[in-house]
Design an enzyme around this catalytic site. Structure first.
Site, PDB file in Angstrom:
ATOM      1  N   ASP A 225       0.728  -0.713   0.411  1.00 35.52           N
ATOM      2  CA  ASP A 225       0.027   0.327   0.211  1.00 35.52           C
ATOM      3  C   ASP A 225       1.009   1.497  -0.311  1.00 35.52           C
ATOM      4  O   ASP A 225       1.949   1.464   1.002  1.00 35.52           O
ATOM      5  CB  ASP A 225      -1.134  -0.295   0.898  1.00 35.52           C
ATOM      6  CG  ASP A 225      -2.069   0.645   1.057  1.00 35.52           C
ATOM      7  OD1 ASP A 225      -0.592   2.051   1.822  1.00 35.52           O
ATOM      8  OD2 ASP A 225      -3.475   1.216   1.114  1.00 35.52           O
ATOM      9  N   ASN A 233      -2.577  13.822  -2.676  1.00 32.71           N
ATOM     10  CA  ASN A 233      -3.339  14.139  -3.753  1.00 32.71           C
ATOM     11  C   ASN A 233      -4.621  14.862  -3.163  1.00 32.71           C
ATOM     12  O   ASN A 233      -4.516  16.327  -4.137  1.00 32.71           O
ATOM     13  CB  ASN A 233      -5.249  12.665  -3.400  1.00 32.71           C
ATOM     14  CG  ASN A 233      -4.881  11.890  -3.926  1.00 32.71           C
ATOM     15  OD1 ASN A 233      -4.519  11.743  -5.685  1.00 32.71           O
ATOM     16  ND2 ASN A 233      -5.260  10.566  -3.469  1.00 32.71           N
ATOM     17  N   HIS A 238      -5.669  15.135  -7.499  1.00 34.58           N
ATOM     18  CA  HIS A 238      -6.117  13.719  -7.895  1.00 34.58           C
ATOM     19  C   HIS A 238      -5.036  12.909  -9.681  1.00 34.58           C
ATOM     20  O   HIS A 238      -4.790  12.175  -9.977  1.00 34.58           O
ATOM     21  CB  HIS A 238      -7.157  13.437  -8.259  1.00 34.58           C
ATOM     22  CG  HIS A 238      -7.952  13.396  -6.814  1.00 34.58           C
ATOM     23  ND1 HIS A 238      -8.015  11.660  -5.821  1.00 34.58           N
ATOM     24  CD2 HIS A 238      -8.548  14.284  -6.522  1.00 34.58           C
ATOM     25  CE1 HIS A 238      -8.347  12.259  -4.719  1.00 34.58           C
ATOM     26  NE2 HIS A 238      -9.288  13.878  -4.985  1.00 34.58           N
ATOM     27  N   ASP A 242      -3.080   9.586  -9.805  1.00 33.02           N
ATOM     28  CA  ASP A 242      -3.345   9.207 -10.380  1.00 33.02           C
ATOM     29  C   ASP A 242      -1.769   8.506 -11.435  1.00 33.02           C
ATOM     30  O   ASP A 242      -1.592   7.626 -11.457  1.00 33.02           O
ATOM     31  CB  ASP A 242      -3.864   9.726 -11.468  1.00 33.02           C
ATOM     32  CG  ASP A 242      -5.881   9.181 -11.123  1.00 33.02           C
ATOM     33  OD1 ASP A 242      -5.883   8.507 -10.281  1.00 33.02           O
ATOM     34  OD2 ASP A 242      -6.346   9.456 -11.805  1.00 33.02           O
ATOM     35  N   GLU A 268      -4.841   2.738  -3.576  1.00 30.58           N
ATOM     36  CA  GLU A 268      -3.626   2.319  -3.772  1.00 30.58           C
ATOM     37  C   GLU A 268      -3.343   1.584  -3.156  1.00 30.58           C
ATOM     38  O   GLU A 268      -1.873   1.074  -2.460  1.00 30.58           O
ATOM     39  CB  GLU A 268      -3.321   3.690  -3.069  1.00 30.58           C
ATOM     40  CG  GLU A 268      -3.442   3.719  -1.459  1.00 30.58           C
ATOM     41  CD  GLU A 268      -4.843   3.960  -0.730  1.00 30.58           C
ATOM     42  OE1 GLU A 268      -4.430   4.693   0.343  1.00 30.58           O
ATOM     43  OE2 GLU A 268      -5.762   4.563  -1.503  1.00 30.58           O
TER      44      GLU A 268
END
Length: 346
Positions: A225, A233, A238, A242, A268
């Site tokens: 993770d 973010n 965002h 990404d 994630e």
């Protein structure tokens, strides 16, 4: 006087005796002529019917003399190959019409030179009006009493449209298969990273467990993770988040070896399945992955991120869900231990 009278009586009898056989011969000749006329007319009618049948069926007759290599064909073949009716198949004409087809024809003839049963011949012609056409013929050999092949007889038709229909059907089938494969790929792929998605990952894990049970092999699972991803973010947006996910996915895919699967299972969170790997190899793979992501994102024009990794080995009573739960618990143990580290499941 008596002699003269006898001669006058015998003359008509002589004429009758002479004329009667001639008359019989004439009658027989007439009868024979009528029979020949009727047979010729019947034969001509049959030829006309045969020609009409050929026209309706789109087929023609073609023969080849083996010794002289002389070709003969019917009127319908002229139509099929695109030349005026009545055109004879001369060597020059055949050389122009059958550029490669003549070789195709002769090669097939040779391979079937001893056949007593009909066989199929296919060859190409350059039709002056319609371009390259594929002809298909049902052929039969004719042999002499001594067993030497004398002629090849063929019933020919244009098979180009059939080939085009088959090719079109094959293209449609291939396109349908490609669409199905694409749909299947999309259904099993995470669009952002290009890795397997959760559905595909869990199905693969199920199969890997079954194989490990059957072969008494080992199986490792890594769950990792991105640390503080919400902060990425919040600070960078965002779109940048990404790009970070995509870069982590790329690094994970690059580190997955043959027989291993990297997947994004949501947000994630990622996993990697290592079939047939002993625990020491799984631990080494987890540590290499952690270091590769830390180094890789620091060199990219992106926010530098780290990952926390949980590792679990398949146990005797594990299912895919329980194995995943143990690896996930190890992941959270790594986070509680300070992040950017690997933790082993109990």
């Amino acid at each position: 006087m008596t002699f003269a009278r006898d001669q006058r009586h015998e003359l008509p009898l002589l004429m009758v005796a002479t004329a009667l056989p001639i008359g019989v011969m004439l009658l027989r000749h007439f009868a024979l002529s009528m029979r020949l006329y009727r047979r010729n007319r019947e034969l001509q009618e049959k030829v006309t019917q045969l020609q009409l049948a050929e026209q309706l069926a789109g087929v023609g007759r073609w023969s080849v003399d083996i010794a002289t290599r002389r070709h003969r064909w019917s009127e319908e073949v002229c139509t099929i190959v695109g030349v005026p009716p009545g055109t004879p198949p001369t060597d020059d004409l055949l050389a122009g019409l059958l550029v490669d087809g003549l070789k195709q024809m002769e090669t097939t003839f040779y391979s079937h030179r001893t056949d007593r049963e009909p066989f199929i011949v296919e060859f190409e012609v350059e039709n002056p009006r319609r371009g390259t056409r594929i002809l298909r013929a049902r052929a039969s050999n004719s042999f002499s009493a001594e067993g030497a092949r004398e002629q090849v007889f063929m019933v020919v038709q244009d098979a180009t449209d059939e080939y085009l229909r088959v090719a079109a059907a094959e293209r449609e089938r291939a396109e349908a298969v490609a669409r199905e494969e694409e749909a299947q790929l999309l259904a099993n792929t995470d669009v952002l990273t290009g890795l397997a998605n959760r559905r595909a990952a869990m199905a693969t894990l199920d199969r890997a467990i079954m194989t490990a049970r059957r072969c008494r092999g080992e199986l490792g699972l890594i769950v990792f993770d991105i640390d503080h991803f919400k902060q990425v973010n919040d600070e960078h947006g965002h779109a940048i988040g990404d790009r970070v996910l995509a870069e982590v996915g790329r690094i994970a895919a690059r580190n997955a070896r043959d027989g291993q699967l990297a997947a994004r299972i949501g947000g994630e969170e990622f996993l990697m399945i290592l079939a047939g790997a002993p625990e020491l190899a799984v631990t080494g793979a987890a540590e290499r992955l952690r270091l590769a992501i830390e180094a890789g994102t620091s060199m990219a024009p992106l926010p530098n991120v780290t990952v926390s990794v949980g590792q679990a080995m398949l146990g005797p009573g594990d299912t895919s869900l329980s194995l995943f739960a143990r690896a996930d618990e190890a992941l959270y143990a790594a986070k509680r231990g300070g992040r950017n580290r690997v933790a082993l499941a109990a």
